[in-house]
Structure formats: C-alpha cells, structure tokens
Write a protein that holds these residues in place. Sequence first.
Motif, PDB file in Angstrom:
ATOM      1  N   ASP A   1      38.951  34.218  32.555  1.00 52.57           N
ATOM      2  CA  ASP A   1      37.740  35.196  32.521  1.00 52.57           C
ATOM      3  C   ASP A   1      37.835  36.544  31.982  1.00 52.57           C
ATOM      4  OD1 ASP A   1      37.875  36.711  35.740  1.00 52.57           O
ATOM      5  OD2 ASP A   1      39.466  35.433  34.851  1.00 52.57           O
TER       6      ASP A   1
ATOM      7  N   ASN B   1      35.626  30.436  31.611  1.00 54.84           N
ATOM      8  CA  ASN B   1      35.919  30.017  33.137  1.00 54.84           C
ATOM      9  C   ASN B   1      36.047  28.565  33.187  1.00 54.84           C
ATOM     10  OD1 ASN B   1      33.351  28.570  33.400  1.00 54.84           O
ATOM     11  ND2 ASN B   1      32.400  30.777  33.284  1.00 54.84           N
TER      12      ASN B   1
ATOM     13  N   CYS C   1      43.598  33.270  38.458  1.00 55.49           N
ATOM     14  CA  CYS C   1      42.578  33.934  39.280  1.00 55.49           C
ATOM     15  C   CYS C   1      41.446  34.068  38.548  1.00 55.49           C
ATOM     16  CB  CYS C   1      43.058  35.197  39.778  1.00 55.49           C
ATOM     17  SG  CYS C   1      43.798  35.468  41.349  1.00 55.49           S
TER      18      CYS C   1
ATOM     19  N   PRO D   1      36.468  33.850  38.870  1.00 58.74           N
ATOM     20  CA  PRO D   1      35.757  33.622  39.906  1.00 58.74           C
ATOM     21  C   PRO D   1      35.083  32.104  39.837  1.00 58.74           C
ATOM     22  CG  PRO D   1      34.897  35.021  37.938  1.00 58.74           C
ATOM     23  CD  PRO D   1      36.546  34.638  37.834  1.00 58.74           C
TER      24      PRO D   1
ATOM     25  N   THR E   1      39.399  28.412  40.710  1.00 55.87           N
ATOM     26  CA  THR E   1      40.702  29.078  40.296  1.00 55.87           C
ATOM     27  C   THR E   1      41.119  28.071  39.232  1.00 55.87           C
ATOM     28  OG1 THR E   1      41.903  27.868  42.119  1.00 55.87           O
ATOM     29  CG2 THR E   1      40.831  30.064  42.568  1.00 55.87           C
TER      30      THR E   1
END
Length: 151
Positions: free
Chosen positions: A25, A49, A82, A84, A87
């Motif tokens: 991300d 993502n 990590c 959003p 994961t």
Amino acid sequence: MEGSCCSWKGMMDDGDEPHVLAVDDNLIDLKLVEKLLKNSSCKVTTAENALMALEYLGLGDDHKNKSNGSDLKVNLIITDYCMPGMTGYELLKKIKKSSNMKEVPVVIMSSENIPTRINKCLEEGAQMFMLKPIKQSDVKELRRRMTKYRS
C-alpha cells in the motif's frame, strides 16, 4: 521451515523471466520493490492492496471477472504485511487455500521485526519473510533460491 524449499521447484521455465506480483500500500516501497525485481530480470505486476492482488489472481469476490488462473502465470507473490483492509498474512492464507494458486510461493515483507509474526507467516506457508527496506541483496537471494530449486 523444513521442506518449504520443495515448492520453489518449477518456479521458472528455462530462459523465462519470472513473473512477480508485488503488493504494497506504500507506493514508494512498491516502486522500490518493482525496481529491484526488474533489475534482477523479473517481470513485475504491482497491486496497491491485497484486494487488488486477489482480483488480479482471479480470487476476488467479483465472480464475473473471476479467472481460473490458467491465463496468467505468476511465479511469485511478494507482499507487505501491514496493509489496510487485508493484511499480507490474510492474503497469504487466501492464496494458500486456493486450488489454483496454493503452489505459488509467497514472500512477506515488513518494516517490523516481530518474531511471532514472522513465525506465523512461515507456518501458514510463506517461503520467506524479509525486512524492509528491501535491498538488491535480498532480491538476489530470492532469485538464488528460485534458481536453486528449479526443476
């Protein structure tokens, strides 16, 4: 993790560049990983993502665009831990549950060196856990492993 090397077999066909799906991300980190992989003669597809990665792999919730995985060949997935929404660990679990993608090696990267997190990812099937920022030497080690375990 004992025995994990065996799933690296057949990663690349002779003479082919490995196709790597890079997921992060953080666009700066994503561009860095992309550049390092390309410097090591990899074909790179990027996703910002985990949900975008799942869609690309044909594992997303949109069944109309669902691929059976046969029309795209990804040799390796490298993902940030990590992110959003979902994961890297959750992405890893979804990939390993997929009949079409479960054999594709997944590498997790993180800026946090948390042994329990690292162990959890390796136990779930990750091939490697790399600390950020990724360096060219990390990518060379990855390529060495990919080449070493070719069938």
